[in-house]
Design a protein around this motif. Sequence first.
Motif, mmCIF file in Angstrom:
data_model
loop_
_atom_site.group_PDB
_atom_site.id
_atom_site.type_symbol
_atom_site.label_atom_id
_atom_site.label_comp_id
_atom_site.label_asym_id
_atom_site.label_seq_id
_atom_site.Cartn_x
_atom_site.Cartn_y
_atom_site.Cartn_z
ATOM 1 N N THR A 96 1.217 99.215 68.806
ATOM 2 C CA THR A 96 0.558 97.921 68.676
ATOM 3 C C THR A 96 -0.349 97.961 67.452
ATOM 4 O OG1 THR A 96 -1.317 98.578 70.053
ATOM 5 C CG2 THR A 96 0.592 97.592 71.162
ATOM 6 N N ASN A 97 -0.828 96.800 67.051
ATOM 7 C CA ASN A 97 -1.694 96.717 65.877
ATOM 8 C C ASN A 97 -2.939 97.583 66.046
ATOM 9 O OD1 ASN A 97 -4.092 95.308 64.367
ATOM 10 N ND2 ASN A 97 -2.237 94.600 63.329
ATOM 11 N N GLY A 98 -3.539 97.516 67.228
ATOM 12 C CA GLY A 98 -4.742 98.301 67.467
ATOM 13 C C GLY A 98 -4.486 99.793 67.407
ATOM 14 N N GLU A 99 -3.344 100.236 67.948
ATOM 15 C CA GLU A 99 -3.017 101.664 67.911
ATOM 16 C C GLU A 99 -2.806 102.141 66.482
ATOM 17 O OE1 GLU A 99 -0.729 102.105 72.220
ATOM 18 O OE2 GLU A 99 0.393 101.620 70.409
ATOM 19 N N LEU A 100 -2.133 101.326 65.668
ATOM 20 C CA LEU A 100 -1.903 101.721 64.276
ATOM 21 C C LEU A 100 -3.222 101.842 63.531
ATOM 22 C CD1 LEU A 100 -0.030 102.318 61.919
ATOM 23 C CD2 LEU A 100 0.097 99.857 61.485
ATOM 24 N N LYS A 101 -4.111 100.885 63.715
ATOM 25 C CA LYS A 101 -5.400 100.935 63.021
ATOM 26 C C LYS A 101 -6.211 102.147 63.460
ATOM 27 C CE LYS A 101 -5.722 95.987 62.080
ATOM 28 N NZ LYS A 101 -6.418 94.710 62.362
ATOM 29 N N ARG A 102 -6.181 102.433 64.755
ATOM 30 C CA ARG A 102 -6.899 103.621 65.233
ATOM 31 C C ARG A 102 -6.321 104.891 64.632
ATOM 32 N NH1 ARG A 102 -6.984 100.704 70.118
ATOM 33 N NH2 ARG A 102 -5.145 101.810 70.913
ATOM 34 N N GLU A 103 -5.001 104.949 64.482
ATOM 35 C CA GLU A 103 -4.372 106.129 63.899
ATOM 36 C C GLU A 103 -4.732 106.268 62.424
ATOM 37 O OE1 GLU A 103 -1.855 109.560 63.800
ATOM 38 O OE2 GLU A 103 -2.972 108.454 65.341
ATOM 39 N N VAL A 104 -4.770 105.143 61.696
ATOM 40 C CA VAL A 104 -5.161 105.182 60.293
ATOM 41 C C VAL A 104 -6.590 105.693 60.150
ATOM 42 C CG1 VAL A 104 -5.652 103.759 58.263
ATOM 43 C CG2 VAL A 104 -3.554 103.390 59.555
ATOM 44 N N LEU A 105 -7.491 105.202 60.995
ATOM 45 C CA LEU A 105 -8.885 105.637 60.917
ATOM 46 C C LEU A 105 -9.036 107.089 61.376
ATOM 47 C CD1 LEU A 105 -10.698 102.418 62.160
ATOM 48 C CD2 LEU A 105 -10.443 103.249 59.824
ATOM 49 N N ARG A 106 -8.182 107.530 62.294
ATOM 50 C CA ARG A 106 -8.215 108.938 62.693
ATOM 51 C C ARG A 106 -7.835 109.827 61.507
ATOM 52 N NH1 ARG A 106 -5.089 112.992 63.654
ATOM 53 N NH2 ARG A 106 -3.216 111.788 63.178
ATOM 54 N N ILE A 107 -6.807 109.428 60.787
ATOM 55 C CA ILE A 107 -6.401 110.180 59.599
ATOM 56 C C ILE A 107 -7.518 110.156 58.561
ATOM 57 C CG2 ILE A 107 -4.795 110.190 57.657
ATOM 58 C CD1 ILE A 107 -2.644 109.166 59.590
ATOM 59 N N PHE A 108 -8.186 109.007 58.427
ATOM 60 C CA PHE A 108 -9.303 108.894 57.485
ATOM 61 C C PHE A 108 -10.410 109.884 57.841
ATOM 62 C CE2 PHE A 108 -13.397 107.258 56.220
ATOM 63 C CZ PHE A 108 -13.196 106.806 54.919
ATOM 64 N N ASP A 109 -10.792 109.899 59.109
ATOM 65 C CA ASP A 109 -11.855 110.807 59.536
ATOM 66 C C ASP A 109 -11.451 112.265 59.345
ATOM 67 O OD1 ASP A 109 -13.409 108.639 60.251
ATOM 68 O OD2 ASP A 109 -12.730 108.650 62.330
ATOM 69 N N GLN A 110 -10.185 112.584 59.601
ATOM 70 C CA GLN A 110 -9.713 113.945 59.401
ATOM 71 C C GLN A 110 -9.791 114.342 57.933
ATOM 72 O OE1 GLN A 110 -5.425 114.729 59.553
ATOM 73 N NE2 GLN A 110 -5.821 116.349 61.033
ATOM 74 N N THR A 111 -9.541 113.369 57.049
ATOM 75 C CA THR A 111 -9.559 113.642 55.620
ATOM 76 C C THR A 111 -10.912 114.139 55.157
ATOM 77 O OG1 THR A 111 -7.832 112.011 55.199
ATOM 78 C CG2 THR A 111 -9.252 112.594 53.348
ATOM 79 N N PHE A 112 -11.988 113.595 55.724
ATOM 80 C CA PHE A 112 -13.334 113.930 55.247
ATOM 81 C C PHE A 112 -14.024 114.987 56.106
ATOM 82 C CE2 PHE A 112 -12.621 109.770 53.323
ATOM 83 C CZ PHE A 112 -13.014 110.029 52.016
ATOM 84 N N ARG A 113 -13.276 115.582 57.030
ATOM 85 C CA ARG A 113 -13.893 116.578 57.895
ATOM 86 C C ARG A 113 -14.402 117.779 57.103
ATOM 87 N NH1 ARG A 113 -9.959 117.751 62.448
ATOM 88 N NH2 ARG A 113 -10.328 115.533 62.794
ATOM 89 N N VAL A 114 -13.657 118.205 56.103
ATOM 90 C CA VAL A 114 -14.060 119.375 55.318
ATOM 91 C C VAL A 114 -15.330 119.095 54.539
ATOM 92 C CG1 VAL A 114 -12.615 118.758 53.326
ATOM 93 C CG2 VAL A 114 -13.242 121.141 53.703
ATOM 94 N N THR A 115 -15.555 117.836 54.093
ATOM 95 C CA THR A 115 -16.770 117.534 53.343
ATOM 96 C C THR A 115 -17.992 117.602 54.241
ATOM 97 O OG1 THR A 115 -16.558 115.151 53.737
ATOM 98 C CG2 THR A 115 -15.476 116.042 51.797
ATOM 99 N N TYR A 116 -17.856 117.194 55.497
ATOM 100 C CA TYR A 116 -18.987 117.298 56.425
ATOM 101 C C TYR A 116 -19.397 118.760 56.601
ATOM 102 C CZ TYR A 116 -18.349 112.395 57.788
ATOM 103 O OH TYR A 116 -18.265 111.033 57.796
ATOM 104 N N ALA A 117 -18.422 119.642 56.709
ATOM 105 C CA ALA A 117 -18.736 121.065 56.871
ATOM 106 C C ALA A 117 -19.501 121.601 55.656
ATOM 107 C CB ALA A 117 -17.445 121.853 57.080
ATOM 108 N N LEU A 118 -19.079 121.193 54.458
ATOM 109 C CA LEU A 118 -19.764 121.653 53.249
ATOM 110 C C LEU A 118 -21.190 121.118 53.184
ATOM 111 C CD1 LEU A 118 -16.865 121.238 50.658
ATOM 112 C CD2 LEU A 118 -17.661 123.340 51.728
ATOM 113 N N GLU A 119 -21.398 119.878 53.618
ATOM 114 C CA GLU A 119 -22.750 119.314 53.631
ATOM 115 C C GLU A 119 -23.658 120.109 54.571
ATOM 116 O OE1 GLU A 119 -22.488 115.216 54.733
ATOM 117 O OE2 GLU A 119 -20.800 114.879 53.396
ATOM 118 N N ILE A 120 -23.172 120.410 55.751
ATOM 119 C CA ILE A 120 -23.976 121.133 56.739
ATOM 120 C C ILE A 120 -24.372 122.500 56.203
ATOM 121 C CG2 ILE A 120 -23.903 122.211 59.012
ATOM 122 C CD1 ILE A 120 -22.118 119.865 59.902
#
Length: 872
Positions: A724-748
């Motif tokens: 569904t539209n909502g599931e696709l958007k959630r998956e896109v944002l999940r991929i987005f959050d995964q993309t920046f996970r390494v930067t959060y670790a470097l900041e910490i």
Amino acid sequence: MTLLRLLVWRQMFAEPLRTAVTICGVALGVAVYVAVATANVEVLRSFEEAVLGVAGRTTLQVSGGTRGLGGFDETVIETIRHTDGVTRATPVLEITAVWRAGSTLPVSIRSGGGPADAPPAPTIPILGVDLLEESSFRDYKVADQGQTESDWERYLDPDAIFVGRRLAERYGIAVGAVLEVRAGTLLRRLVVRGLLVGEGPGRATLEELAVMDIAAAQWTFNRLGKLDRVDLVTDPAVPVEEVHRGLQARLPPGFIVKRPEQRNAQVERMTRAFRMNIVSLSAVALLVGLFLIYNSMSFAVVRRRREIGILRAVGASPAGVRRLFLAEAVMLGVIGGAIGLVLGVVLAQGAVRAIAATMGHLYDVRTLPHPPGIPGGVLVQSWIIGVGVAVIGSLGPIREAGAVVPAQALAPRGYEAAGVVRVGATLKKVSGVFVLAGLAALPGPIRGLPVFGYLSAFLLMVGFAWLSPVVLRMIGPGLRAVLPRRAGCLAQIAAGELDRAPVRNAVAVSAFMVGLALMIGMSVMIHSFRLSVDLWLDQTVKADVIVASPTWLGEGPEGILPESVRARLRDLPGVAAADGYRDLRMEFRGLPVAVVARDLLLHARHSRYLFMEGESTAVLTEAVRKDQAVVSETFARQFDLRRGDRLALPGPQGPVEFSIAGVFYDYSTDGGKIVMDRGLYERHWGDRSSTVVPLYLAPGADPEVVRRAVAERLAGDPPVMILTNGELKREVLRIFDQTFRVTYALEIIAVAVALLGIINTLLSGILERRRDLAVFRAIGGTASQIGRLILWESGLLGLAGTVLGVAAGLALAVLLIEVINKQSFGWTILFHPAPGIFLQAVGLALLTTVLAGLWPARRAAHLPVAEGLRYE
């Protein structure tokens, strides 16, 4: 050596916590650098193995380009074999099959749920090759568990398949197993006749796929007379480029001739900016570690000032004293670097996975999941960097140790006196640095890298660091204006003490400022990026239900859906319209770009693109009417194109030219995207299949009801995933959050190292003021008041760092969004400085700095009074 043992080695062990904190700071910086550098090297190496491992000894590859996307006619191989310089040519068929791992039952059809219901269906890439010629091209052998030479003809059976050993081990497949696989709409039963055991550097790649004889593959998967590519071995005596030119001249238009390694070079060019950004972030941990070393060595000089005075009094030269402390810095760097290497090896496991996942989503680059091998060059380089950071960070304290005057060192209060902070001169100097930072942000990128953007960021941090003494100087008057004298006496004393050692305290504040600025700047940039993606999704992704192949959101190759799927779904109850979204890769000016074909008029009615110029419906209508295309912002920036310019793509009958109707904002790919109407695409490329079939529902239709109707209508033929539209958007944002996970670790990590610097600064101050603290206790002060005094000092250091960090973070966020990001990736991000980010950062910063003062406060409160009064 005696002096080294007495003044350096023994003193390091006499202060084990300080030594451990310093070593930890160096180790963290080195570990992050090792992990990121290893990940960058390993991801590219893995992809190179994936390309060159399958290519083997192939020197050139001929592909059909866009000459019929279902493969090209195999008769072309005769033309290739008769070209001068070609010694061997073998045909290759590439098939993506969907199957259920570890089972000989029919494959599972996931047609009734989203990503949360079940993992994506396992896929396996199958190569159809000439098994009799394979030894000339690829390095592997078949392990067939005891079969004899007389069984060789069974290898050529239409149902014979040979599975890579890694795949077999992962899913429990044995020789003789019967597998049912789907390729497109075809369901086929295959018998595992042997296991592939790779040899050479590409063995891991070869063991992740399966092989069939090409004639059997063509027959089994209805690809008779079709090839996907031809692998060539050329005559070593003839230059490869000469053979390349000869082939390109003899082949019909639309064919592409390239070296296998060219694809890897393309990936390297595409990902250069991304990898550079990650390395720059990792360098911040080293920079903050440098501040920590400065504080630690300053602590050591203060702690041993009396010993230095005695050495100087008995004849030691300033150069000799400097050499002793330089030896200590080198030892700290060597030990911290060694620990950092070990920790970096551990961190590299996660860094490789995180960066590989990000590159997969941004660049469509898939790498192998084998454990990373740490390159020896990275280890040596990282160790040298760790020692270098330790030496550079200690230069100031070493110079201070050599300048110690014996009479002052042996006299009471022979420690650092208050420095004079010339506010006017400092502000002029800082203003000049900020002007230079602004000028550095103006030039464009160099070879796709925002070199001047990084320079601007560095100058920005230098300017705010030079403001540290001014801010510390203003804390005392500020507290007097806010707090009543009686209520804030401890705070006033703490402010005065911080102003007494301006250099060392300013360094601690600067380190904390850099870490906090990085956290705030990156958080604002990521938050702004996420909101921009949200807006883009809401405006562009309007389809209510999305039907795609099972591998669309997985790690396997992307599948396609036949034209019949769209036709069968158009008349479903509740479906107002069905689009046919075809997504594929083509080459433009030597780089792979995404090409999308869809019904633009349908898209204009139900959703819209966010164009840089013009209204969506008008631009899309004009594009259909004039046979034009629209391109993404990243594509336009990468190739310096704009509305009205013309471009050409390789077509089956030669280049296809069209003009650009508009440039739109897009965040789905970094390499750039070209979008055209399906009618234009089908006329020139003859391909009517789809990658995705978006369904637009009639008003009042229930997406869940339509989802079930789609599953019933298709009945697993072909296998699909339905979102569904909502599931696709959630998956896109999940991929987005995964993309920046390494930067959060470097900041910490950067903030953690900065906090270690505050602890060191407080410990150094306690040692300097041992006599003052004892006097304070002797005239009636309590241990509790001493502890609160140190906590006030810690909090005020944090306050100064927070004020500077918030200002620097906001400026850094603007630089990241408007300069570095645009020059690296070409994305326009809407600036959203969310107040919550600043409140969280300020609260966390102040809390952690107070916590960092707990141990120094406890130590100061328990200093022996009598010993303190005798000190010096």
